[in-house]
Enzyme design. Structure first.
Site, PDB file in Angstrom:
ATOM      1  N   SER A  15       0.819  -1.223   0.000  1.00 27.00           N
ATOM      2  CA  SER A  15       0.000   0.000   0.000  1.00 27.00           C
ATOM      3  C   SER A  15       0.852   1.273   0.000  1.00 27.00           C
ATOM      4  O   SER A  15       1.817   1.394   0.752  1.00 27.00           O
ATOM      5  CB  SER A  15      -0.917   0.017   1.232  1.00 27.00           C
ATOM      6  OG  SER A  15      -1.580   1.273   1.278  1.00 27.00           O
ATOM      7  N   LYS A  66     -13.537  -4.127   1.686  1.00 22.58           N
ATOM      8  CA  LYS A  66     -14.420  -2.971   1.451  1.00 22.58           C
ATOM      9  C   LYS A  66     -15.900  -3.297   1.691  1.00 22.58           C
ATOM     10  O   LYS A  66     -16.646  -2.466   2.191  1.00 22.58           O
ATOM     11  CB  LYS A  66     -14.228  -2.439   0.026  1.00 22.58           C
ATOM     12  CG  LYS A  66     -12.888  -1.729  -0.182  1.00 22.58           C
ATOM     13  CD  LYS A  66     -12.816  -1.150  -1.585  1.00 22.58           C
ATOM     14  CE  LYS A  66     -11.500  -0.429  -1.787  1.00 22.58           C
ATOM     15  NZ  LYS A  66     -11.407   0.196  -3.114  1.00 22.58           N
ATOM     16  N   ASP A 102     -13.680   6.437  -3.695  1.00 25.37           N
ATOM     17  CA  ASP A 102     -13.028   6.010  -4.944  1.00 25.37           C
ATOM     18  C   ASP A 102     -13.614   6.735  -6.159  1.00 25.37           C
ATOM     19  O   ASP A 102     -12.881   7.206  -7.021  1.00 25.37           O
ATOM     20  CB  ASP A 102     -13.211   4.496  -5.155  1.00 25.37           C
ATOM     21  CG  ASP A 102     -12.228   3.681  -4.331  1.00 25.37           C
ATOM     22  OD1 ASP A 102     -11.197   4.238  -3.895  1.00 25.37           O
ATOM     23  OD2 ASP A 102     -12.490   2.481  -4.132  1.00 25.37           O
ATOM     24  N   ASN A 151     -17.800  -6.430 -19.503  1.00 27.07           N
ATOM     25  CA  ASN A 151     -17.167  -7.324 -18.521  1.00 27.07           C
ATOM     26  C   ASN A 151     -17.123  -8.752 -19.042  1.00 27.07           C
ATOM     27  O   ASN A 151     -17.958  -9.165 -19.846  1.00 27.07           O
ATOM     28  CB  ASN A 151     -17.931  -7.282 -17.189  1.00 27.07           C
ATOM     29  CG  ASN A 151     -17.092  -7.840 -16.050  1.00 27.07           C
ATOM     30  OD1 ASN A 151     -15.907  -7.510 -15.937  1.00 27.07           O
ATOM     31  ND2 ASN A 151     -17.674  -8.685 -15.212  1.00 27.07           N
ATOM     32  N   MET A 219      -7.205   2.049 -13.941  1.00 26.03           N
ATOM     33  CA  MET A 219      -7.172   2.280 -12.485  1.00 26.03           C
ATOM     34  C   MET A 219      -5.926   1.686 -11.829  1.00 26.03           C
ATOM     35  O   MET A 219      -5.521   2.094 -10.742  1.00 26.03           O
ATOM     36  CB  MET A 219      -8.416   1.680 -11.836  1.00 26.03           C
ATOM     37  CG  MET A 219      -9.668   2.468 -12.137  1.00 26.03           C
ATOM     38  SD  MET A 219     -10.977   1.919 -11.038  1.00 26.03           S
ATOM     39  CE  MET A 219     -12.373   2.682 -11.839  1.00 26.03           C
ATOM     40  N   GLY A 244      -3.787   4.884 -12.767  1.00 21.50           N
ATOM     41  CA  GLY A 244      -4.616   5.121 -11.596  1.00 21.50           C
ATOM     42  C   GLY A 244      -3.963   5.878 -10.447  1.00 21.50           C
ATOM     43  O   GLY A 244      -4.593   6.041  -9.393  1.00 21.50           O
TER      44      GLY A 244
HETATM   45  P1  NDP Z   1     -12.511  -7.157  -8.329  1.00 23.64           P
HETATM   46  O1  NDP Z   1     -11.745  -8.387  -8.016  1.00 23.64           O
HETATM   47  O2  NDP Z   1     -13.745  -6.827  -7.586  1.00 23.64           O
HETATM   48  O3  NDP Z   1     -12.948  -7.196  -9.891  1.00 23.64           O
HETATM   49  C1  NDP Z   1     -12.014  -7.586 -10.871  1.00 23.64           C
HETATM   50  C2  NDP Z   1     -12.541  -7.264 -12.262  1.00 23.64           C
HETATM   51  O4  NDP Z   1     -11.520  -7.625 -13.210  1.00 23.64           O
HETATM   52  C3  NDP Z   1     -13.797  -8.042 -12.657  1.00 23.64           C
HETATM   53  O5  NDP Z   1     -14.577  -7.254 -13.530  1.00 23.64           O
HETATM   54  C4  NDP Z   1     -13.203  -9.258 -13.402  1.00 23.64           C
HETATM   55  O6  NDP Z   1     -14.083  -9.829 -14.340  1.00 23.64           O
HETATM   56  C5  NDP Z   1     -12.064  -8.593 -14.131  1.00 23.64           C
HETATM   57  N1  NDP Z   1     -10.999  -9.526 -14.503  1.00 23.64           N
HETATM   58  C6  NDP Z   1     -10.090 -10.100 -13.668  1.00 23.64           C
HETATM   59  N2  NDP Z   1      -9.259 -10.889 -14.385  1.00 23.64           N
HETATM   60  C7  NDP Z   1      -9.664 -10.826 -15.682  1.00 23.64           C
HETATM   61  C8  NDP Z   1      -9.190 -11.401 -16.895  1.00 23.64           C
HETATM   62  N3  NDP Z   1      -8.151 -12.233 -16.938  1.00 23.64           N
HETATM   63  N4  NDP Z   1      -9.834 -11.092 -18.042  1.00 23.64           N
HETATM   64  C9  NDP Z   1     -10.890 -10.244 -18.026  1.00 23.64           C
HETATM   65  N5  NDP Z   1     -11.376  -9.656 -16.912  1.00 23.64           N
HETATM   66  C10 NDP Z   1     -10.766  -9.938 -15.748  1.00 23.64           C
HETATM   67  O7  NDP Z   1     -11.441  -5.976  -8.245  1.00 23.64           O
HETATM   68  P2  NDP Z   1     -11.751  -4.431  -8.020  1.00 23.64           P
HETATM   69  O8  NDP Z   1     -12.891  -4.071  -8.905  1.00 23.64           O
HETATM   70  O9  NDP Z   1     -11.849  -4.130  -6.582  1.00 23.64           O
HETATM   71  O10 NDP Z   1     -10.407  -3.725  -8.528  1.00 23.64           O
HETATM   72  C11 NDP Z   1     -10.046  -3.713  -9.890  1.00 23.64           C
HETATM   73  C12 NDP Z   1      -8.722  -2.997 -10.046  1.00 23.64           C
HETATM   74  O11 NDP Z   1      -8.874  -1.595  -9.793  1.00 23.64           O
HETATM   75  C13 NDP Z   1      -7.657  -3.520  -9.079  1.00 23.64           C
HETATM   76  O12 NDP Z   1      -6.524  -3.844  -9.846  1.00 23.64           O
HETATM   77  C14 NDP Z   1      -7.380  -2.358  -8.160  1.00 23.64           C
HETATM   78  O13 NDP Z   1      -6.017  -2.289  -7.823  1.00 23.64           O
HETATM   79  C15 NDP Z   1      -7.787  -1.153  -8.998  1.00 23.64           C
HETATM   80  N6  NDP Z   1      -8.245  -0.030  -8.163  1.00 23.64           N
HETATM   81  C16 NDP Z   1      -7.532   1.132  -8.187  1.00 23.64           C
HETATM   82  C17 NDP Z   1      -7.924   2.205  -7.434  1.00 23.64           C
HETATM   83  C18 NDP Z   1      -7.139   3.465  -7.477  1.00 23.64           C
HETATM   84  O14 NDP Z   1      -7.292   4.311  -6.576  1.00 23.64           O
HETATM   85  N7  NDP Z   1      -6.311   3.682  -8.475  1.00 23.64           N
HETATM   86  C19 NDP Z   1      -9.108   2.148  -6.552  1.00 23.64           C
HETATM   87  C20 NDP Z   1      -9.826   0.884  -6.618  1.00 23.64           C
HETATM   88  C21 NDP Z   1      -9.379  -0.169  -7.391  1.00 23.64           C
HETATM   89  P3  NDP Z   1     -15.189 -10.936 -13.860  1.00 23.64           P
HETATM   90  O15 NDP Z   1     -16.292 -10.153 -13.200  1.00 23.64           O
HETATM   91  O16 NDP Z   1     -15.606 -11.576 -15.125  1.00 23.64           O
HETATM   92  O17 NDP Z   1     -14.470 -11.864 -12.915  1.00 23.64           O
END
Ligand code: NDP
Length: 270
Positions: A15, A66, A102, A151, A219, A244
């Site tokens: 972090s 979260k 966020d 998605n 992000m 991000g």
């Molecule tokens: P989640 O685990 O809740 O969601 C992950 C998402 O990524 C889902 O939509 C998932 O699809 C998709 N995904 C994962 N692997 C694959 C793949 N191989 N191919 C296609 N789609 C994929 O994570 P979060 O939503 O919490 O976070 C997402 C990202 O955003 C993280 O990397 C986090 O670090 C970043 N983030 C950055 C922030 C910032 O301040 N810059 C703040 C918050 C988040 P499916 O639904 O089909 O599984």
């Protein structure tokens, strides 16, 4: 007086929040101790209770806690209610309060740091996880022309759209990741975690409305992600590709202002 804040998550060693909050504390002349706390399975609620019972001022919450934070809070902002997830906790009137900064952090980053316009723009969000749930309401409040969600599991995108349908007149559509959309987009935001795993996204180049004007935002921060490489390969200039870091810093600053509004206001009137 030394104020105590912390970020909770698992893993947590990576972090960057302590550094960001140390800079904010220095800006406002506050003495702040900001820790990283690893949350073992099942320990979230007791860690939060102990932290505030011992006089802690504020907590940030990250993956995978979260949703737990939203569930634990007694008072939740509309952003928490919509996202079902919280990244900021504090005590007020003896009650645990939760916000999700966020989405407003993303809006600040896009409009104030990168100087993009959101109103009347066609926006695509890639991903339908917690990050997307946290940003949909603030994006809708920016009154885009269209907000579509792509998605891998299209049902998750559909569920997010259904949850926001009654809150906004902005048209929203759900697509599979590789779908050819009805329109190109002025802004494409990657909210999947593929930047961390280096997985490629099978996106249609038709998502890009105009290589001269479309902007892309990932992000994930601190690296050139497959999504940003995809955008550059399809003609988007480096100057319109953003990561991000700006969102991370802006969401942190919003949390800081929630915890320290009195001290910041006093510092401004000195
Ligand atoms: P989640 O685990 O809740 O969601 C992950 C998402 O990524 C889902 O939509 C998932 O699809 C998709 N995904 C994962 N692997 C694959 C793949 N191989 N191919 C296609 N789609 C994929 O994570 P979060 O939503 O919490 O976070 C997402 C990202 O955003 C993280 O990397 C986090 O670090 C970043 N983030 C950055 C922030 C910032 O301040 N810059 C703040 C918050 C988040 P499916 O639904 O089909 O599984």
């Amino acid at each position: 007086m030394t104020f105590r804040c912390a970020v909770l998550g698992n893993p947590i060693a990576h972090s960057k929040s302590p550094g960001i909050h140390a800079r904010l504390a220095a800006r406002y002349g506050l003495d702040l101790q900001y820790d990283k706390i690893l949350v073992p399975d099942g320990d979230f609620a007791s860690i939060v209770q102990t932290f505030f019972a011992s006089g802690g001022r504020g907590l940030n919450v990250t993956v995978p806690c979260k949703q737990l934070a939203a569930a634990l809070a007694e008072v939740k902002t509309p952003y928490v209610q919509c996202a079902g997830a919280a990244n900021t906790l504090w005590m007020e009137n003896a009650q645990l309060h939760a916000d999700n900064t966020d989405g407003r952090g993303l809006i600040h980053a896009l409009t104030q740091v990168h100087h993009l316009t959101l109103a009347k723009q066609r926006i695509a969000l890639i991903g339908a996880g917690g990050a997307t749930r946290g940003v949909v309401l603030p994006l809708l409040e920016s009154l885009p022309q269209q907000l579509d969600i792509f998605n891998r599991s299209v049902d998750k995108a559909q569920a997010i759209i259904a949850a926001h349908d009654s809150l906004s007149a902005v048209p929203m559509r759900a697509y599979a990741l590789d779908a050819a959309p009805n329109t190109g987009y002025d802004l494409i935001i990657n909210a999947t975690s593929t930047g961390l795993s280096n997985a490629e996204l099978p996106l249609a180049p038709a998502l890009i409305a105009d290589t001269q004007t479309t902007a892309v935002y990932d992000m994930v921060y601190g690296r050139e992600t497959p999504f940003l490489r995809w955008a550059k390969r399809h003609g988007i200039a480096e100057a319109r590709c953003f990561d991000g870091k700006s969102m991370l810093e802006a969401q942190a600053e919003l949390s800081f202002h929630i915890w320290f509004k009195q001290e910041i206001s006093a510092a401004r009137h000195e």
